[in-house]
Design an enzyme around this catalytic site. Structure first.
Site, PDB file in Angstrom:
ATOM      1  N   CYS A 113       0.811  -1.229   0.000  1.00 34.90           N
ATOM      2  CA  CYS A 113       0.000   0.000   0.000  1.00 34.90           C
ATOM      3  C   CYS A 113       0.839   1.272   0.000  1.00 34.90           C
ATOM      4  O   CYS A 113       0.345   2.340  -0.351  1.00 34.90           O
ATOM      5  CB  CYS A 113      -0.962   0.004   1.185  1.00 34.90           C
ATOM      6  SG  CYS A 113      -2.129  -1.352   1.126  1.00 34.90           S
ATOM      7  N   HIS A 245      -3.307   7.579   1.629  1.00 39.03           N
ATOM      8  CA  HIS A 245      -3.684   6.232   1.201  1.00 39.03           C
ATOM      9  C   HIS A 245      -5.088   5.974   1.730  1.00 39.03           C
ATOM     10  O   HIS A 245      -5.392   6.299   2.878  1.00 39.03           O
ATOM     11  CB  HIS A 245      -2.690   5.208   1.755  1.00 39.03           C
ATOM     12  CG  HIS A 245      -3.151   3.793   1.606  1.00 39.03           C
ATOM     13  ND1 HIS A 245      -3.636   3.294   0.415  1.00 39.03           N
ATOM     14  CD2 HIS A 245      -3.220   2.761   2.500  1.00 39.03           C
ATOM     15  CE1 HIS A 245      -3.985   2.031   0.581  1.00 39.03           C
ATOM     16  NE2 HIS A 245      -3.747   1.683   1.836  1.00 39.03           N
ATOM     17  N   ASN A 275     -10.100  -0.069  -0.507  1.00 42.80           N
ATOM     18  CA  ASN A 275      -8.642   0.016  -0.436  1.00 42.80           C
ATOM     19  C   ASN A 275      -8.054  -0.572  -1.724  1.00 42.80           C
ATOM     20  O   ASN A 275      -8.141  -1.781  -1.950  1.00 42.80           O
ATOM     21  CB  ASN A 275      -8.158  -0.763   0.791  1.00 42.80           C
ATOM     22  CG  ASN A 275      -6.646  -0.676   0.994  1.00 42.80           C
ATOM     23  OD1 ASN A 275      -5.921  -0.273   0.098  1.00 42.80           O
ATOM     24  ND2 ASN A 275      -6.193  -1.066   2.166  1.00 42.80           N
TER      25      ASN A 275
HETATM   26  O1  UT7 Z   1      -3.878  -0.685   3.360  1.00 38.43           O
HETATM   27  C1  UT7 Z   1      -3.017  -1.413   4.168  1.00 38.43           C
HETATM   28  C2  UT7 Z   1      -3.218  -1.067   5.551  1.00 38.43           C
HETATM   29  N1  UT7 Z   1      -4.445  -1.651   6.051  1.00 38.43           N
HETATM   30  C3  UT7 Z   1      -5.180  -0.955   6.871  1.00 38.43           C
HETATM   31  O2  UT7 Z   1      -4.898   0.189   7.121  1.00 38.43           O
HETATM   32  C4  UT7 Z   1      -6.329  -1.635   7.556  1.00 38.43           C
HETATM   33  C5  UT7 Z   1      -6.229  -1.381   9.030  1.00 38.43           C
HETATM   34  N2  UT7 Z   1      -7.290  -1.948   9.804  1.00 38.43           N
HETATM   35  C6  UT7 Z   1      -8.584  -1.573   9.725  1.00 38.43           C
HETATM   36  O3  UT7 Z   1      -8.938  -0.775   8.894  1.00 38.43           O
HETATM   37  C7  UT7 Z   1      -9.553  -2.104  10.741  1.00 38.43           C
HETATM   38  O4  UT7 Z   1      -8.839  -2.775  11.753  1.00 38.43           O
HETATM   39  C8  UT7 Z   1     -10.619  -3.058  10.140  1.00 38.43           C
HETATM   40  C9  UT7 Z   1     -11.592  -2.254   9.287  1.00 38.43           C
HETATM   41  C10 UT7 Z   1      -9.951  -4.123   9.320  1.00 38.43           C
HETATM   42  C11 UT7 Z   1     -11.425  -3.714  11.255  1.00 38.43           C
HETATM   43  O5  UT7 Z   1     -11.976  -2.753  12.144  1.00 38.43           O
HETATM   44  P1  UT7 Z   1     -11.869  -2.971  13.717  1.00 38.43           P
HETATM   45  O6  UT7 Z   1     -12.575  -1.847  14.351  1.00 38.43           O
HETATM   46  O7  UT7 Z   1     -10.420  -3.149  14.044  1.00 38.43           O
HETATM   47  O8  UT7 Z   1     -12.730  -4.275  13.936  1.00 38.43           O
HETATM   48  P2  UT7 Z   1     -12.279  -5.658  14.576  1.00 38.43           P
HETATM   49  O9  UT7 Z   1     -11.333  -6.373  13.699  1.00 38.43           O
HETATM   50  O10 UT7 Z   1     -11.880  -5.420  15.987  1.00 38.43           O
HETATM   51  O11 UT7 Z   1     -13.666  -6.437  14.587  1.00 38.43           O
HETATM   52  C12 UT7 Z   1     -14.730  -6.032  15.425  1.00 38.43           C
HETATM   53  C13 UT7 Z   1     -15.850  -7.049  15.294  1.00 38.43           C
HETATM   54  C14 UT7 Z   1     -15.423  -8.483  15.551  1.00 38.43           C
HETATM   55  O12 UT7 Z   1     -16.445  -9.121  16.282  1.00 38.43           O
HETATM   56  P3  UT7 Z   1     -16.269  -9.398  17.858  1.00 38.43           P
HETATM   57  O13 UT7 Z   1     -15.037 -10.248  17.971  1.00 38.43           O
HETATM   58  O14 UT7 Z   1     -16.112  -8.042  18.468  1.00 38.43           O
HETATM   59  O15 UT7 Z   1     -17.546 -10.082  18.207  1.00 38.43           O
HETATM   60  C15 UT7 Z   1     -15.359  -9.088  14.164  1.00 38.43           C
HETATM   61  O16 UT7 Z   1     -15.602 -10.479  14.147  1.00 38.43           O
HETATM   62  O17 UT7 Z   1     -16.396  -7.034  13.970  1.00 38.43           O
HETATM   63  C16 UT7 Z   1     -16.459  -8.364  13.453  1.00 38.43           C
HETATM   64  N3  UT7 Z   1     -16.242  -8.313  12.006  1.00 38.43           N
HETATM   65  C17 UT7 Z   1     -17.238  -8.149  11.112  1.00 38.43           C
HETATM   66  N4  UT7 Z   1     -18.563  -8.030  11.266  1.00 38.43           N
HETATM   67  C18 UT7 Z   1     -19.308  -7.845  10.145  1.00 38.43           C
HETATM   68  C19 UT7 Z   1     -15.075  -8.379  11.341  1.00 38.43           C
HETATM   69  N5  UT7 Z   1     -15.279  -8.250  10.017  1.00 38.43           N
HETATM   70  C20 UT7 Z   1     -16.622  -8.109   9.855  1.00 38.43           C
HETATM   71  C21 UT7 Z   1     -17.444  -7.931   8.722  1.00 38.43           C
HETATM   72  N6  UT7 Z   1     -18.766  -7.798   8.924  1.00 38.43           N
HETATM   73  N7  UT7 Z   1     -16.947  -7.862   7.475  1.00 38.43           N
END
Ligand code: UT7
Length: 318
Positions: A113, A245, A275
């Site tokens: 990225c 980005h 992304n």
């Molecule tokens: O470009 C390269 C660099 N990449 C990035 O910059 C990405 C960086 N990371 C992010 O943007 C975020 O961490 C994400 C968007 C990937 C995730 O957001 P988050 O606030 O960190 O969510 P999380 O991973 O902590 O997930 C929260 C909850 C989980 O459920 P529990 O364990 O709290 O019950 C996940 O299982 O959301 C759940 N979850 C989803 N629910 C519905 C994870 N993916 C999904 C989904 N739909 N697609």
């Protein structure tokens, strides 16, 4: 006068197929609400079957050349930032060169990225050292090809697209003022593709520890942007536009907050593109330019982070 790399033209290309969050709901266990709230993404584009990264790159390159008002034969170096090449080799850059007829040399840069920022910095070095006069820099990706469609935490986030810029040597006030590149391979397991030529002989799929990457992004992006500004003798107060980005609207907002830059000076396209890795910054640049956002003399900061981890920033005066 010092030789600088001036932004002469920009262009972009998005594949025709638009996939709204609602369609994602039918593919994996997710909701429009979750995707929008956690990432800011509303839709993304997916390349058609048989549509290659080089095809996207060629369309974007033609648009950037037209915007610059020059021909392919005027280009003497071509750099493509991509992590999703058509083939293991040759480079996407040589495929584009073959199609367009650019002169000089062509090669790919792979910094995931952060690829576009790395490619801009590389092109800047060729121009300032006198090794090239007009460089075509392209970010092009087909990340839809490396998604794990069983992993809802990643497959809803990425999209396909390409953006391109023409950089030209000049000696005025405009041009790239500074760049800052960083990487830390200790964090390579936070974001990777689990296949490859020498390991599995398969392409593999993307694996990401999103929360950890998020934490690093928020910490490192403002830092690299401020370092690049300092190298240019500027501060965040001098910034007219941040062109970040486009991975997550929450990362973009927090970075701007940390820098003390208001959101009306930030280009945001993640809602429409998802992304697109190395393509996201030139896509955002091109969209913002077509909306008439930019004016001569303005200062732009581009910043990005991704797999490696690799991150960096470019400061450019229009
Ligand atoms: O470009 C390269 C660099 N990449 C990035 O910059 C990405 C960086 N990371 C992010 O943007 C975020 O961490 C994400 C968007 C990937 C995730 O957001 P988050 O606030 O960190 O969510 P999380 O991973 O902590 O997930 C929260 C909850 C989980 O459920 P529990 O364990 O709290 O019950 C996940 O299982 O959301 C759940 N979850 C989803 N629910 C519905 C994870 N993916 C999904 C989904 N739909 N697609």
């Amino acid at each position: 006068m010092t030789r600088k790399a001036i932004l002469r033209g920009v262009g972009h290309y998005l594949p025709a197929r638009v996939v709204e969050n609602a369609e994602m709901e039918s593919m994996v266990d997710t909701t429009d609400e979750w995707i929008k709230t956690r990432s800011g993404i509303e839709r993304r584009h997916f390349a058609a079957e048989g549509e290659l990264t080089s095809d996207l790159a060629i369309h974007a390159a033609k648009a950037a050349l037209a915007d610059a008002g020059i021909g392919a034969e005027d280009i003497d170096a071509l750099v493509v930032a991509t992590s999703t090449p058509d083939q293991t080799f040759p480079s996407v850059a040589t495929v584009v060169q073959g199609a367009l007829g650019t002169n000089g040399f062509a090669f790919d840069v792979q910094a995931v990225c952060a690829g576009f920022v790395y490619a801009m910095s590389t092109a800047n070095a060729f121009i300032t050292s006198g090794q090239a006069n007009r460089v075509l820099v392209i970010g092009a990706e087909t990340f839809s090809r490396i998604m794990n469609w069983e992993d809802r935490t990643t497959c809803v986030l990425f999209g396909d697209g390409a953006g391109a810029v023409v950089l030209e040597a000049g000696d005025g006030d405009a041009g790239i003022l500074a760049t800052d590149l960083n990487s830390d391979g200790r964090f390579r397991d936070l974001l990777y593709v689990d296949g490859g030529v020498s390991s599995t002989q398969t392409t593999g799929v993307l694996v990401m520890q999103g929360k950890e990457v998020f934490r690093h992004a928020v910490e490192k992006l403002a830092q690299t942007a401020e370092t690049a500004l300092e190298k240019a003798g500027l501060t965040p107060d001098d910034v007219d536009w941040i062109v970040p980005h486009q991975a997550n609207s929450r990362i973009i907002t927090r970075t701007a907050q940390k820098m003390g830059v208001s959101m009306d000076r930030v280009v945001m396209t993640v809602q429409d593109h998802g992304n697109t890795s190395a393509a996201s910054i030139p896509l955002a640049l091109s969209v913002a330019k077509s909306e008439g956002k930019f004016a001569p003399g303005q200062v732009l900061v581009m910043e990005a982070i991704g797999g490696g981890l690799a991150w960096g920033a470019v400061v450019l005066r229009l």
